[in-house]
Motif scaffolding. Structure first.
Motif, PDB file in Angstrom:
ATOM      1  N   GLY A  25      -9.866  -0.442   8.106  1.00 40.47           N
ATOM      2  CA  GLY A  25      -9.401  -1.448   7.158  1.00 40.47           C
ATOM      3  C   GLY A  25      -9.597  -1.047   5.712  1.00 40.47           C
ATOM      4  N   SER A  26     -10.111   0.161   5.478  1.00 43.49           N
ATOM      5  CA  SER A  26     -10.391   0.610   4.109  1.00 43.49           C
ATOM      6  C   SER A  26      -9.734   1.947   3.785  1.00 43.49           C
ATOM      7  CB  SER A  26     -11.907   0.713   3.903  1.00 43.49           C
ATOM      8  OG  SER A  26     -12.511  -0.543   4.018  1.00 43.49           O
ATOM      9  N   VAL A  27      -8.577   2.186   4.358  1.00 46.36           N
ATOM     10  CA  VAL A  27      -7.868   3.453   4.127  1.00 46.36           C
ATOM     11  C   VAL A  27      -7.668   3.695   2.634  1.00 46.36           C
ATOM     12  CG1 VAL A  27      -5.723   4.728   4.559  1.00 46.36           C
ATOM     13  CG2 VAL A  27      -6.711   3.295   6.357  1.00 46.36           C
ATOM     14  N   ASP A  38      -3.214  -0.243  -0.632  1.00 41.39           N
ATOM     15  CA  ASP A  38      -3.842  -1.448  -0.104  1.00 41.39           C
ATOM     16  C   ASP A  38      -3.841  -1.384   1.423  1.00 41.39           C
ATOM     17  OD1 ASP A  38      -5.067  -4.052  -0.426  1.00 41.39           O
ATOM     18  OD2 ASP A  38      -3.207  -4.909   0.347  1.00 41.39           O
ATOM     19  N   THR A  39      -4.885  -1.940   1.999  1.00 36.73           N
ATOM     20  CA  THR A  39      -4.983  -2.089   3.445  1.00 36.73           C
ATOM     21  C   THR A  39      -5.612  -3.444   3.712  1.00 36.73           C
ATOM     22  OG1 THR A  39      -5.508   0.271   3.590  1.00 36.73           O
ATOM     23  CG2 THR A  39      -5.831  -1.030   5.575  1.00 36.73           C
ATOM     24  N   THR A  49      -0.143  -0.544   2.701  1.00 36.86           N
ATOM     25  CA  THR A  49       0.820  -0.404   1.612  1.00 36.86           C
ATOM     26  C   THR A  49       0.637   0.971   0.983  1.00 36.86           C
ATOM     27  OG1 THR A  49       0.709  -2.772   1.166  1.00 36.86           O
ATOM     28  CG2 THR A  49       1.665  -1.372  -0.558  1.00 36.86           C
ATOM     29  N   PHE A  50       1.731   1.728   0.919  1.00 29.89           N
ATOM     30  CA  PHE A  50       1.717   3.072   0.362  1.00 29.89           C
ATOM     31  C   PHE A  50       2.115   3.041  -1.106  1.00 29.89           C
ATOM     32  CE2 PHE A  50       2.241   3.451   4.882  1.00 29.89           C
ATOM     33  CZ  PHE A  50       1.431   4.521   5.226  1.00 29.89           C
ATOM     34  N   THR A  54       6.230   1.356   0.386  1.00 37.07           N
ATOM     35  CA  THR A  54       6.420   1.171   1.825  1.00 37.07           C
ATOM     36  C   THR A  54       5.244   0.379   2.383  1.00 37.07           C
ATOM     37  OG1 THR A  54       7.638   3.257   2.006  1.00 37.07           O
ATOM     38  CG2 THR A  54       6.692   2.365   4.029  1.00 37.07           C
ATOM     39  N   VAL A  55       5.551  -0.597   3.233  1.00 42.89           N
ATOM     40  CA  VAL A  55       4.525  -1.395   3.907  1.00 42.89           C
ATOM     41  C   VAL A  55       4.756  -1.274   5.405  1.00 42.89           C
ATOM     42  CG1 VAL A  55       3.577  -3.712   4.258  1.00 42.89           C
ATOM     43  CG2 VAL A  55       4.396  -3.029   1.984  1.00 42.89           C
ATOM     44  N   VAL A  56       3.702  -0.964   6.143  1.00 37.44           N
ATOM     45  CA  VAL A  56       3.812  -0.887   7.597  1.00 37.44           C
ATOM     46  C   VAL A  56       2.739  -1.758   8.240  1.00 37.44           C
ATOM     47  CG1 VAL A  56       4.884   1.400   7.678  1.00 37.44           C
ATOM     48  CG2 VAL A  56       2.413   1.211   7.778  1.00 37.44           C
TER      49      VAL A  56
END
Length: 132
Positions: A25-27, A38-39, A49-50, A54-56
């Motif tokens: 959860g802390s990438v 953000d993760t 969020t890259f 991009t959000v996956v």
């Protein structure tokens, strides 16, 4: 389907590398800051969020402390291929270093090049971050 497989040596101890990778959860703080901005975690879903926007949404499939491996599959977001499954693993190397292994299966195969580009950018961020 296409498979993207990357391996790289990291100048960090396996336990240190695994601690960062395991903290799924802390990438954006511990593993790939700058590349991931953000993760957040919602049950067993990780929303990533890259830097490019991009959000996956990733379902965590496996988190294995014994093999230092995490596996996940994309289930939603702005990048939703027909199939995307990946695993990341930290393996011990000589001299106290680590080997980082990232394998991704993606369908359709036409997404292989863009996904490979994202993987390569991610690995560079990880290499910068995980230095003892």
């Amino acid at each position: 389907m296409a498979t993207i497989h990357r391996e790289t040596l990291l100048d960090t101890a396996p336990d240190t590398g695994w601690a960062a990778l395991r903290d799924w959860g802390s990438v954006h703080h511990r593993l790939a800051p700058g590349y991931v901005t953000d993760t957040r975690v919602e049950d067993d879903i990780r929303v990533v969020t890259f830097a490019d926007g991009t959000v996956v949404h990733e379902l965590i499939v496996s988190l294995d402390d014994d093999t230092r491996r995490i596996a996940y599959t994309v289930i939603g977001g702005s990048l939703t291929p027909a199939h995307h499954h990946a695993s990341m693993q930290i393996r011990p190397e000589t001299g106290g270093r680590s080997r980082f292994v990232w394998t991704t299966d993606v369908r359709p195969a036409t997404l292989a090049d863009p996904i490979a580009g994202m993987v390569d950018q991610g690995i560079e961020a990880i290499r910068r971050t995980l230095k003892d």
